[in-house]
Scaffold this active site. Structure first.
Site: not given
Length: 511
Positions: A282, A314, A336, A409
């Protein structure tokens, strides 16, 4: 279209054309016919490689900036193949001037194909927020480039067939076989060069500009070098000037490409872009994060963290799933570290396994000061263990009943690689690693989108009880073996069945 030529007796003069004589005249070559034939086939090889790079570049651009790679790839390829057929038909009228026409086609193809990525990116960056009818400009321009490049690629084959037959007459079947063999092998090389050489080492814009330059040089060299005696002086000067102009434009753009990318990213993300990198999976953009400036993380153009919205996402993803036993948690995606940050806020968490495919993003999340501050230095916590591998492989090796919570996620399922993590097979594997009272939570895209209910139905098909819920514009699905929904005054609630999940509010304004 390619029309067959009748076989000619050995030693008969090859047909020719050009401004200086009628069709059927001999082509005067500066080399032996065998060498000339080899050079034409080598030119076919290079031009085919360049043509496929242009196609893949358009597909990649659509995936990165427009999204839904399956739809965009289908549109680009179908339009391009259609245009190639039209271009082949149109080129029949140009066979009387095959050498000059081929030189003009290659100059135009080099300019249009080589500059397409930069033009598309510029339109997206500087006019993407205009709205109205112009909101569809990148898509319309993508189709226009696909059509133009397809027309030019399609015109190559009849012209090259004419040229190769004039060098040395042979039966049509043999000529077509030689021509298409060189074309297909060149397409193979171009298709492999794009993902393994051009993208990782040069980037999309520079790689496309270099491809256009190579296309222009080879096309000009083939026509002006091999067939120069078949062209009038005026035609030679025009082709030479046109190709030099194309090479100059592409070269100038190559020199300025870094400044252009920097300005384009600032137009999209603001003036404080600090890191912009395309990893293997990405595009990662970090904004701010040093000198007291607020940090923000964008993945493939979408805000993932920074400001209130990133934290709310989140929280909405993690909190409902953490109601109940949560000693062992698996996070699929989330390289991340932002989902891990939210999980670690809960007491009783003993182990958090993160399975992420993007090793480069994980490295940034560990070491970059801005991103590590955003994720609360989650990867420094000894309870967190990170594995950079494909999620299916990880789940197949996990014993049954290992995790109390599994958090998916993941980005929206916009491409084939992402879609398989929204499949019934994936949810079936997750069901096997959950404890009897365990929960799975999935990001299901936009709450108003069709994919939201598709994800919910797929989770149910895997044998899990599912509760879809929405927070702001985000859609999620909470699921488990023993989860059943009930509606209460505060929104959708979940009740445990036989030791399952205790009641918890899933949709609430505080998120």
């Amino acid at each position: 279209m390619i029309e067959p030529h009748a076989s000619a007796p050995s030693g008969s003069p090859p047909p020719g054309d050009g401004p200086g004589g009628p069709r059927g005249g001999a082509v005067r070559l500066p080399v032996r016919p065998g060498t000339g034939r080899f050079l034409v086939l080598a030119g076919v090889f290079v031009c085919a490689a360049c043509g496929l790079v242009y196609e893949l570049e358009l597909v990649a651009f659509a995936s990165y900036l427009i999204g839904d790679s399956v739809t965009q790839a289908s549109v680009v390829l179908s339009v391009m193949v259609f245009a190639m057929g039209v271009g082949s038909l149109a080129a029949k009228r140009l066979r009387g001037f095959a050498a000059a026409a081929f030189g003009a086609v290659e100059a135009a193809l080099a300019l249009v194909g080589g500059g397409s990525a930069m033009v598309l990116y510029a339109v997206f960056a500087w006019t993407g927020d205009w709205g109205g009818l112009w909101a569809h400009a990148p898509r319309v321009l993508l189709v226009a480039f696909s059509l133009a490049i397809g027309l030019l690629i399609g015109a190559e084959v009849p012209l090259l067939m004419e040229l190769i037959q004039r060098i040395r007459r042979q039966d049509a079947g043999g000529a077509v076989a030689d021509l298409f063999a060189a074309d297909y092998v060149g397409a193979l090389v171009g298709g492999l060069a794009f993902p393994f050489l051009l993208l990782p080492f040069l980037g999309q814009l520079t790689g496309c500009l270099l491809t256009g330059t190579v296309n222009a040089v080879v096309g000009a060299a083939l026509v002006l070098g091999l067939f120069r005696r078949d062209l009038s002086r005026r035609t030679r000067h025009l082709l030479l000037t046109a190709n030099l102009a194309v090479i100059a434009v592409l070269g100038t753009a190559g020199v300025l490409v870094d400044d252009f990318e920097r300005a384009a990213r600032q137009a999209v993300y603001g003036a404080d872009v600090r890191v912009a990198e395309r990893t293997g999976a990405q595009e990662v953009v970090l904004v701010g994060g040093t000198g007291g400036r607020p940090a923000a993380l964008y993945l493939d153009g979408e805000l993932r963290a920074g400001g209130g919205e990133g934290r709310r996402y989140h929280q909405a993803l993690v909190r409902p799933a953490m109601t109940g036993a949560h000693a062992r948690v698996l996070i699929v995606g989330g390289g991340d570290g932002l989902a891990a940050r939210e999980v670690l806020r809960y007491r009783g968490v003993r182990r958090v396994d993160v399975v992420a495919l993007d090793a480069r993003l994980v490295a940034m999340a560990r070491r970059d000061p801005g991103l590590s501050a955003l994720n609360g230095h989650a990867y420094g916590d000894p309870r967190v263990r990170v594995t950079t591998q494909e999620a299916f492989r990880k789940l197949r090796g996990v014993p049954a009943g290992t995790y109390d919570v599994v958090i998916a996620d993941l980005p929206d399922p916009r491409d084939a690689a992402g879609t398989k993590l929204y499949s019934q097979e994936f949810y079936g594997l997750v069901r096997g690693v959950l404890t009897p009272g365990g929960r799975l939570v999935v990001h299901a895209g936009a709450a108003a989108g069709r994919g939201f209910w598709t994800v919910e139905a797929t989770v149910r098909a895997a044998g899990l009880r599912a509760v879809p819920y929405a927070v702001r514009e985000w859609g999620f699905v909470l699921a488990g073996r023993e989860v059943r929904p009930r509606v209460g005054g505060g929104g959708v609630r979940v009740a445990g069945a036989g030791g399952g999940v205790p009641p918890s509010t899933l949709v609430h304004p505080r998120y």
